[in-house]
Design a protein around this motif. Structure first.
Motif, short mmCIF file in Angstrom:
data_model
loop_
_atom_site.label_atom_id
_atom_site.label_comp_id
_atom_site.label_asym_id
_atom_site.label_seq_id
_atom_site.Cartn_x
_atom_site.Cartn_y
_atom_site.Cartn_z
N ILE A 34 7.91 -11.41 -13.76
CA ILE A 34 7.81 -10.11 -13.10
C ILE A 34 6.85 -10.21 -11.93
O ILE A 34 5.74 -10.73 -12.08
CB ILE A 34 7.33 -9.02 -14.08
N GLY A 35 7.27 -9.69 -10.79
CA GLY A 35 6.41 -9.72 -9.61
C GLY A 35 5.37 -8.62 -9.60
O GLY A 35 4.21 -8.85 -9.23
N MET A 36 5.75 -7.41 -10.04
CA MET A 36 4.85 -6.26 -10.01
C MET A 36 5.19 -5.30 -11.15
O MET A 36 6.35 -5.16 -11.52
CB MET A 36 4.98 -5.49 -8.68
N TYR A 37 4.16 -4.63 -11.67
CA TYR A 37 4.36 -3.51 -12.60
C TYR A 37 3.09 -2.69 -12.63
O TYR A 37 2.03 -3.13 -12.20
CB TYR A 37 4.75 -3.97 -14.00
N THR A 38 3.20 -1.46 -13.13
CA THR A 38 2.04 -0.58 -13.21
C THR A 38 1.56 -0.47 -14.65
O THR A 38 2.35 -0.39 -15.59
CB THR A 38 2.35 0.82 -12.66
N SER A 39 0.23 -0.45 -14.81
CA SER A 39 -0.39 -0.28 -16.12
C SER A 39 -1.88 -0.10 -15.89
O SER A 39 -2.36 -0.20 -14.75
CB SER A 39 -0.13 -1.51 -17.00
N GLY A 40 -2.63 0.15 -16.95
CA GLY A 40 -4.07 0.32 -16.83
C GLY A 40 -4.75 -0.89 -16.24
O GLY A 40 -4.35 -2.03 -16.50
N GLN A 41 -5.80 -0.68 -15.45
CA GLN A 41 -6.45 -1.79 -14.76
C GLN A 41 -7.13 -2.74 -15.73
O GLN A 41 -7.42 -3.88 -15.38
CB GLN A 41 -7.45 -1.27 -13.73
N ASP A 42 -7.33 -2.33 -16.97
CA ASP A 42 -8.03 -3.15 -17.96
C ASP A 42 -7.12 -4.16 -18.65
O ASP A 42 -7.59 -4.93 -19.49
CB ASP A 42 -8.65 -2.25 -19.01
N VAL A 43 -5.84 -4.18 -18.31
CA VAL A 43 -4.89 -4.98 -19.07
C VAL A 43 -5.10 -6.48 -18.90
O VAL A 43 -4.60 -7.28 -19.69
CB VAL A 43 -3.43 -4.59 -18.68
N TYR A 44 -5.89 -6.88 -17.92
CA TYR A 44 -6.13 -8.32 -17.71
C TYR A 44 -6.69 -8.97 -18.98
O TYR A 44 -6.33 -10.10 -19.31
CB TYR A 44 -7.09 -8.54 -16.54
N THR A 45 -7.57 -8.28 -19.70
CA THR A 45 -8.14 -8.85 -20.92
C THR A 45 -7.05 -9.19 -21.92
O THR A 45 -7.04 -10.28 -22.51
CB THR A 45 -9.14 -7.88 -21.55
N GLU B 191 15.00 -11.93 -4.40
CA GLU B 191 15.91 -12.78 -3.63
C GLU B 191 15.41 -14.22 -3.50
O GLU B 191 16.19 -15.17 -3.56
CB GLU B 191 16.11 -12.19 -2.23
N LYS B 192 14.09 -14.38 -3.36
CA LYS B 192 13.54 -15.71 -3.10
C LYS B 192 13.19 -16.48 -4.37
O LYS B 192 13.16 -17.72 -4.35
CB LYS B 192 12.28 -15.59 -2.23
N THR B 193 12.91 -15.79 -5.46
CA THR B 193 12.45 -16.48 -6.66
C THR B 193 13.40 -16.34 -7.85
O THR B 193 13.29 -17.09 -8.82
CB THR B 193 11.07 -15.96 -7.10
N GLY B 194 14.27 -15.34 -7.81
CA GLY B 194 15.16 -15.10 -8.93
C GLY B 194 14.53 -14.32 -10.08
O GLY B 194 15.17 -14.06 -11.09
N GLN B 195 13.27 -13.93 -9.91
CA GLN B 195 12.60 -13.14 -10.93
C GLN B 195 12.63 -11.66 -10.56
O GLN B 195 12.97 -11.30 -9.43
CB GLN B 195 11.14 -13.60 -11.07
N ALA B 196 12.29 -10.81 -11.52
CA ALA B 196 12.25 -9.38 -11.24
C ALA B 196 11.12 -9.08 -10.27
O ALA B 196 9.97 -9.44 -10.52
CB ALA B 196 12.04 -8.60 -12.55
N GLY B 197 11.47 -8.44 -9.16
CA GLY B 197 10.42 -8.12 -8.20
C GLY B 197 9.51 -7.01 -8.69
O GLY B 197 8.31 -7.00 -8.42
N PHE B 198 10.09 -6.07 -9.44
CA PHE B 198 9.34 -4.96 -10.01
C PHE B 198 9.96 -4.62 -11.36
O PHE B 198 11.18 -4.70 -11.52
CB PHE B 198 9.41 -3.73 -9.08
N THR C 230 0.82 -1.22 0.00
CA THR C 230 0.00 0.00 0.00
C THR C 230 0.85 1.26 0.00
O THR C 230 0.31 2.36 -0.11
CB THR C 230 -0.93 0.02 1.23
N THR C 231 2.17 1.13 0.13
CA THR C 231 3.09 2.26 0.06
C THR C 231 4.22 1.90 -0.88
O THR C 231 4.48 0.72 -1.17
CB THR C 231 3.68 2.61 1.44
N TRP C 232 4.92 2.92 -1.38
CA TRP C 232 6.05 2.66 -2.26
C TRP C 232 7.17 1.93 -1.52
O TRP C 232 7.87 1.10 -2.12
CB TRP C 232 6.57 3.95 -2.88
N GLU C 233 7.32 2.19 -0.25
CA GLU C 233 8.34 1.49 0.52
C GLU C 233 7.99 0.00 0.64
O GLU C 233 8.87 -0.86 0.57
CB GLU C 233 8.48 2.11 1.91
N GLU C 234 6.70 -0.29 0.77
CA GLU C 234 6.28 -1.69 0.79
C GLU C 234 6.47 -2.35 -0.56
O GLU C 234 6.80 -3.55 -0.64
CB GLU C 234 4.82 -1.79 1.25
N VAL C 235 6.27 -1.60 -1.63
CA VAL C 235 6.55 -2.13 -2.97
C VAL C 235 8.03 -2.50 -3.07
O VAL C 235 8.39 -3.58 -3.57
CB VAL C 235 6.19 -1.10 -4.06
#
Length: 464
Positions: free
Chosen positions: A281-292, A200-207, A186-191
């Protein structure tokens, strides 16, 4: 912005799109080379209408759903032959495609681009055709204004993907990293903390962050708004604001201090979607409609998908919003424009205002295993949108329970338009700063933003 993507609307009321092939002559009146002289299409006049279809690489099921929709449309309009063409709006190629005449007659554009196309007389005046629709007076006027010219006529019509940017996250990677997927950051620090744990745990990009073809600037603007900054103040570029500096520093810290952004720093919209759906990728920002798109093109596992609000901090913080408009080539004749409004009604809009159309569309999508119920923001009123949601409730097949930390909060957030002047040029100027921060450990943020601001100001001045 939304490249199938991206792009602006006025959200105050709401909150209180690569070309597949060269088309040449994009549409034709098969019975006559001239116009009917009317805004109503004579049922005896045959028209072939080229329109945008799906993103390149869409799955067979998505193509099947679109083919069924075309068949249904042609059954209702036997004198119109519709030909669909793969399409993805890209800032780097759109102008050349439009100038070269390789776009379909009906194409999609970002909200931010309509005014320029109107001024350049590159899209058709659709006012007389739009008023034929029974619901024409029901559009959110704050939305509709982006497609209106100085004469107040409508040239581009709000069509789909009306979105607010959210934080998309991979629930499976969260679990593997020891994080609770039901309690996203819920905060950028938490991101940042979550991104580091995932890396560290998965070897994938966290963000990960988009970085090229205007997408880097688009998402840096998202980050800036979320921290209370803005990229323009009237006709003045303000790219050197503290929020943009903090956003770049955040990326720099994730990249060079935490090593939590993986190894790919050249993502565009389609590329980051593909990597996210593949679990890279663990997280990224984009429009909420991108799921389709993630379902239709990238074969995402719905169980892994999560959507939440981007972190907001500061009194002026807000969520960047956008959407897609349907436009008709200025080269279209009256018969083609009359056919085009029928397609725009059938394909994009009727489902929001007609219960039978809503259910028919949902049935077609479900039968082809396509997403029904992906969160949107309303083209008409919020009440009308809720009614639409009630009509399709029994058909919804997207994991809405994995999106509640977005859908439960977005209408309470301040929704902010994209930069109003020279939007794409502003984004391109910022691309360079994003790319430099992600690839050069010694990148000087202040200098990068000073340079970007100068480029943006020149573009704003040139736009008048």
């Amino acid at each position: 912005m939304k490249f199938s993507r991206r792009t602006t609307m006025a959200f105050a009321v709401v909150g209180a799109l690569a070309l597949g092939s060269t088309l040449g002559a994009c549409s034709s009146d098969d019975s006559s080379s001239g116009d009917s002289g009317s805004t109503t299409l004579d049922p005896n006049t045959k028209v072939t209408l080229n329109v945008v279809g799906l993103l390149p690489g869409a799955k067979p099921e998505a193509q099947q759903a679109l083919a069924q929709e075309v068949a249904d449309f042609q059954k209702e309009n036997p004198n119109i032959t519709v030909k669909t063409h793969d399409y993805e709006w890209k800032a780097t190629t759109f102008a050349a495609d439009l100038a070269g005449g390789t776009l379909p007659t009906v194409f999609e554009i970002p909200f931010t681009d309509a005014k320029t196309l109107i001024a350049n007389q590159q899209i058709s005046d659709m006012q007389a055709y739009l008023t034929q629709l029974s619901y024409a007076s029901n559009f959110n006027t704050n939305l509709l204004q982006y497609g209106q010219g100085p004469d107040s006529h409508v040239y581009a019509i709000p069509a789909k993907s009306i979105y607010a940017v959210g934080l998309h996250y991979n629930r499976a990677l969260f679990t593997q990293a020891g994080l609770d997927p039901n309690k996203p950051p819920t905060t950028w620090e938490e991101v940042r903390t979550a991104a580091k744990a995932i890396a560290e745990k998965t070897g994938q990009a966290g963000f990960a962050q988009m970085a090229k073809d205007g997408t880097g600037g688009w998402q840096l603007t998202v980050d800036t708004y979320a921290r209370g900054g803005r990229m323009e103040d009237g006709k003045k570029a303000t790219l050197t604001n503290d929020a943009t500096k903090a956003s770049l520093q955040f990326l720099k810290d994730l990249r060079w201090t935490d090593n939590s952004m993986g190894a790919n720093f050249g993502y565009d919209w389609s590329g980051i979607n593909q990597a996210f759906a593949a679990g890279k990728i663990g997280m990224y920002t984009s429009g909420q409609d991108v799921y389709t798109s993630l379902v239709q093109t990238n074969n995402i596992d719905p169980k892994t998908y999560g959507l939440t609000m981007i972190p907001l901090s500061g009194g002026e913080s807000g969520v960047l919003g956008g959407g897609t408009m349907a436009a008709v080539s200025s080269k279209a004749n009256n018969n083609e424009k009359a056919a085009a409004i029928k397609w725009i009604d059938f394909h994009y809009l009727r489902k929001y205002t007609n219960q039978d159309a809503a259910k028919k569309n949902a049935e077609t999508m479900v039968a082809s295993k396509q997403p029904v119920g992906t969160p949107e923001l309303p083209i008409f009123s919020q009440t009308q949108y809720q009614q639409y949601q009630d009509w399709i409730k029994s058909y919804v097949n997207v994991p809405l329970d994995q999106m509640t930390t977005f859908t439960g909060k977005v209408f309470g957030a301040k929704l902010v338009n994209e930069p109003a002047i020279a939007t794409q040029d502003v984004y391109k100027a910022l691309d360079t700063a994003v790319q430099a921060v992600l690839t050069d450990k010694d990148a000087n943020i202040d200098q990068l933003l000073n340079d970007a601001n100068a480029k943006a100001q020149r573009a704003i001045d040139a736009a008048g």
